[in-house]
Design an enzyme around this catalytic site. Structure first.
Site, PDB file in Angstrom:
ATOM      1  N   CYS A 121      -4.259   5.756  10.284  1.00 12.04           N
ATOM      2  CA  CYS A 121      -4.638   5.158   8.983  1.00 12.04           C
ATOM      3  C   CYS A 121      -5.998   5.669   8.524  1.00 12.04           C
ATOM      4  O   CYS A 121      -6.158   5.642   7.304  1.00 12.04           O
ATOM      5  CB  CYS A 121      -4.321   3.650   8.938  1.00 12.04           C
ATOM      6  SG  CYS A 121      -5.324   3.002  10.110  1.00 12.04           S
TER       7      CYS A 121
ATOM      8  N   GLU B  37      -1.644  -4.581   6.447  1.00  5.70           N
ATOM      9  CA  GLU B  37      -2.594  -3.290   6.916  1.00  5.70           C
ATOM     10  C   GLU B  37      -1.948  -1.982   6.358  1.00  5.70           C
ATOM     11  O   GLU B  37      -1.012  -1.659   7.011  1.00  5.70           O
ATOM     12  CB  GLU B  37      -2.732  -3.322   8.206  1.00  5.70           C
ATOM     13  CG  GLU B  37      -3.641  -4.598   8.798  1.00  5.70           C
ATOM     14  CD  GLU B  37      -5.006  -4.579   8.832  1.00  5.70           C
ATOM     15  OE1 GLU B  37      -5.516  -3.549   8.100  1.00  5.70           O
ATOM     16  OE2 GLU B  37      -5.323  -5.634   8.848  1.00  5.70           O
TER      17      GLU B  37
HETATM   18  P1  NAD Z   1       6.545   2.221   7.194  1.00  5.56           P
HETATM   19  O1  NAD Z   1       5.921   1.365   5.970  1.00  5.56           O
HETATM   20  O2  NAD Z   1       7.722   3.145   6.757  1.00  5.56           O
HETATM   21  O3  NAD Z   1       7.158   1.162   8.158  1.00  5.56           O
HETATM   22  C1  NAD Z   1       6.510   0.230   8.809  1.00  5.56           C
HETATM   23  C2  NAD Z   1       7.571  -0.825   9.401  1.00  5.56           C
HETATM   24  O4  NAD Z   1       8.144  -1.549   8.508  1.00  5.56           O
HETATM   25  C3  NAD Z   1       8.667  -0.267  10.333  1.00  5.56           C
HETATM   26  O5  NAD Z   1       8.749  -1.076  11.429  1.00  5.56           O
HETATM   27  C4  NAD Z   1       9.759  -0.152   9.372  1.00  5.56           C
HETATM   28  O6  NAD Z   1      10.867  -0.338  10.052  1.00  5.56           O
HETATM   29  C5  NAD Z   1       9.540  -1.520   8.587  1.00  5.56           C
HETATM   30  N1  NAD Z   1       9.950  -1.611   7.261  1.00  5.56           N
HETATM   31  C6  NAD Z   1      10.547  -0.254   6.273  1.00  5.56           C
HETATM   32  N2  NAD Z   1      10.895  -1.085   5.318  1.00  5.56           N
HETATM   33  C7  NAD Z   1      10.895  -2.618   5.491  1.00  5.56           C
HETATM   34  C8  NAD Z   1      11.449  -3.343   4.392  1.00  5.56           C
HETATM   35  N3  NAD Z   1      11.773  -3.302   3.318  1.00  5.56           N
HETATM   36  N4  NAD Z   1      11.205  -4.679   4.932  1.00  5.56           N
HETATM   37  C9  NAD Z   1      10.478  -4.884   6.257  1.00  5.56           C
HETATM   38  N5  NAD Z   1      10.133  -4.001   6.972  1.00  5.56           N
HETATM   39  C10 NAD Z   1      10.197  -2.690   6.852  1.00  5.56           C
HETATM   40  O7  NAD Z   1       5.205   2.726   7.824  1.00  5.56           O
HETATM   41  P2  NAD Z   1       5.154   3.897   8.972  1.00  5.56           P
HETATM   42  O8  NAD Z   1       5.508   5.221   8.266  1.00  5.56           O
HETATM   43  O9  NAD Z   1       5.784   3.420  10.022  1.00  5.56           O
HETATM   44  O10 NAD Z   1       3.659   4.168   9.077  1.00  5.56           O
HETATM   45  C11 NAD Z   1       2.948   4.759   8.419  1.00  5.56           C
HETATM   46  C12 NAD Z   1       1.987   4.066   7.636  1.00  5.56           C
HETATM   47  O11 NAD Z   1       1.407   3.043   8.136  1.00  5.56           O
HETATM   48  C13 NAD Z   1       0.807   4.858   6.936  1.00  5.56           C
HETATM   49  O12 NAD Z   1       0.913   4.738   5.461  1.00  5.56           O
HETATM   50  C14 NAD Z   1      -0.457   4.175   7.766  1.00  5.56           C
HETATM   51  O13 NAD Z   1      -1.645   4.528   6.874  1.00  5.56           O
HETATM   52  C15 NAD Z   1      -0.154   3.064   7.717  1.00  5.56           C
HETATM   53  N6  NAD Z   1      -1.087   2.476   8.547  1.00  5.56           N
HETATM   54  C16 NAD Z   1      -1.794   1.570   8.318  1.00  5.56           C
HETATM   55  C17 NAD Z   1      -2.542   0.865   9.548  1.00  5.56           C
HETATM   56  C18 NAD Z   1      -3.721   0.010   9.048  1.00  5.56           C
HETATM   57  O14 NAD Z   1      -4.441  -0.733  10.072  1.00  5.56           O
HETATM   58  N7  NAD Z   1      -4.113  -0.297   7.624  1.00  5.56           N
HETATM   59  C19 NAD Z   1      -2.497   1.532  10.590  1.00  5.56           C
HETATM   60  C20 NAD Z   1      -1.570   2.282  10.887  1.00  5.56           C
HETATM   61  C21 NAD Z   1      -0.786   2.741  10.193  1.00  5.56           C
END
Ligand code: NAD
Length: 506
Positions: free
Chosen positions: A273, A239
């Site tokens: 998002c 997502e």
């Molecule tokens: P992010 O990708 O920076 O982090 C998300 C999670 O992934 C965190 O828990 C982080 O610690 C973890 N993470 C980071 N690097 C990783 C790796 N290499 N391996 C495994 N895990 C890792 O995202 P964010 O800044 O926390 O959230 C915002 C983003 O999420 C925006 O792009 C938003 O659009 C998206 N989002 C999507 C939805 C959806 O339903 N499509 C919903 C909410 C947010």
């Protein structure tokens, strides 16, 4: 087990509205990650062996816990994410309660074994079973730490998986509270575990080889996870981000569109998002829409600490997101486009509601995810141009169409390359737990919520058994001339296009 070595730093949880530290949380060590995976694996068979009704009832108990502790959850979300109390109650509490109730009711029906009629091999009975993957890793973002974590956790648990939950490093306190509610509801400690850390901990958890990953977060990290999961052949639901468009037709109710597009573009300070980041409005109604949006911006929106009852939306949760928003706005302003900013903005990590009028397609505000209360508006000359422009983006999460003509709306909906479309609404109807949620293109793949979200937490297994025994297996050895003749006849009768072909075969 091949666990990536990670350092063991501390996460400092900070209130984004006041910049004051709230708590310190140690990140998980490699040994803790390995132990968590072992525990989850060991606990899974017994959890899956419980009747599904029992697991579904535990979701009801989680729902009750969340209901009774809703004010604590709201307070923590206000404190840690900087949201307004209104939005915390609306999205984090209400929608999560709805989802828990939906999975509780539907899971026993959707996941029960289903008999199918097979029109060959009539002597056998065929059953489709939905079995748990095993250990599901749920990785969550910071923007809605309750509401975005509950659906995959609840779906995974009710389907008989054990869960390792890796919350965002910007949501450790809210996630700790959610985890406590889940355990207090009666979910055993080894069946649901929370592991804190930065991205390296998330990566190490994937190296520990869960059986399924449900990731919600950025496209950048989603791509990395898809690569690793691909190498390890771990099924993954992604997502990811969005750059959602609203298409405003010339027959739309402009007053309503102005109010609701403004809401869907600025709710939670645009840190959703599916928030509206692009608007394609037909030229004949564009000025009217922009004037009304400007009016409502000042009439309705007050930014500030979520603790104030006057606050509409709160702070930008993370410093890096604040910088991305400012960078995109600076670039747009430098290009010379018209920019309207709301008047009532607090000092600090807060962002005014902002309309950017007719920016060039090349600007970041038109191409990249902003994740802030910024709405770019382009005038278009036709329905076809609006559709083409809306589709001309890397992302494909959701879109909305604003029109008084339902047939027109449904026709446009078919042509949009996104996971969900709403007519005369954005965000609101996509919160419905019955509707599967997910994107296409750079917004990811797989679905959460709805029947599809439950089924993603399972492996579909086909099981067949004899209704009555046959003296021999018609497909097996020995290959006799009798069996070959039977095969020819069968093919002729079944697939011969005309009666002549069918009879000729006899
Ligand atoms: P992010 O990708 O920076 O982090 C998300 C999670 O992934 C965190 O828990 C982080 O610690 C973890 N993470 C980071 N690097 C990783 C790796 N290499 N391996 C495994 N895990 C890792 O995202 P964010 O800044 O926390 O959230 C915002 C983003 O999420 C925006 O792009 C938003 O659009 C998206 N989002 C999507 C939805 C959806 O339903 N499509 C919903 C909410 C947010």
């Amino acid at each position: 087990m091949d666990v990536v070595r990670v350092p063991n730093p501390i996460i400092i949880s900070t209130n984004p509205a006041t910049q004051t530290p709230i708590a310190e949380v140690p990140c998980a060590t490699p040994d803790q990650i390995e132990a968590a995976m072992q525990k989850a694996r060991t606990a899974q068979p017994a959890w899956a062996a419980r009747p599904i009704e029992e697991r579904a009832n535990l979701l009801r108990d989680i729902q009750h816990q969340l209901y009774h502790h809703r004010q604590e959850v709201v307070d923590m979300v206000v404190k840690e994410q900087g949201k307004s109390a209104h939005e915390a109650l609306l999205v984090e509490v209400l929608t999560s309660l709805e989802i828990l109730g939906y999975f509780r009711k539907t899971a026993p029906k959707v996941l029960k074994p289903r008999r199918v009629f097979a029109h060959v091999l009539l002597h056998r009975r065929h059953v489709i079973q939905h079995e748990p993957h095993g250990v599901v890793l749920v990785i969550s973002p910071w923007n809605f730490p309750v509401y975005l974590s509950i659906p995959p956790i609840a779906a995974a648990l009710v389907a008989g998986n054990t869960v390792i939950f890796k919350p965002s490093e910007y949501a450790t306190q809210t996630s700790a509270l959610v985890s406590k509610l889940i355990h207090d509801a009666g979910i055993p400690a080894d069946v649901f575990q929370t592991i804190n850390g930065y991205g390296d901990v998330g990566a190490a958890l994937i190296e520990a080889h869960p059986d399924k990953i449900c990731f919600t977060g950025s496209e950048r990290v989603g791509r990395k996870i898809a690569t690793t999961a691909g190498e390890k052949l771990i099924p993954v639901t992604l997502e990811l981000g969005g750059k959602d468009a609203a298409l405003v037709m010339d027959d739309a109710q402009i007053d309503r569109a102005a109010r609701d597009i403004l809401w869907a573009g600025t709710v939670s300070a645009g840190q959703a998002c599916a928030s509206i980041e692009r608007v394609y409005v037909m030229r004949s109604v564009a000025d009217q829409l922009i004037d009304k949006m400007q009016h409502y911006m000042d009439a309705f929106i007050r930014t500030g600490p979520g603790t104030l009852s006057t606050t509409t939306y709160g702070a930008i949760t993370t410093p890096f997101q604040f910088k991305i928003i400012q960078d995109q706005l600076d670039e747009a302003k430098q290009s010379g486009v018209q920019v309207f900013e709301g008047k009532h903005v607090a000092e600090g990590q807060f962002c005014a509601p902002t309309l950017v009028i007719d920016p060039a397609d090349e600007l970041k505000v038109m191409r990249e995810e902003t994740f802030g209360p910024v709405i770019a508006i382009q005038r278009v000359d036709s329905e076809a141009e609006a559709i083409a422009r809306a589709n001309n983006n890397a992302y494909g999460l959701t879109a909305s169409i604003w029109t008084s003509n339902r047939e027109r709306g449904l026709r446009i909906a078919k042509q949009l390359h996104v996971g969900s479309v709403s007519i005369n609404d954005h965000i609101m109807s996509s919160q419905t737990p019955e509707m599967p949620w997910g994107g296409v293109k750079a917004s990811g793949y797989g679905r959460t919520r709805g029947h599809e979200g439950l089924l993603e937490m399972t492996v579909t297994k086909s099981v067949s058994y004899e209704r009555f025994p046959l003296p021999f297996n018609p497909l097996s050895y020995p290959y006799t001339s009798f069996k070959r003749a039977f095969l020819r006849r069968f093919i002729n009768i079944r697939f011969g296009p005309s009666w002549r072909d069918k009879i000729k075969g006899q």
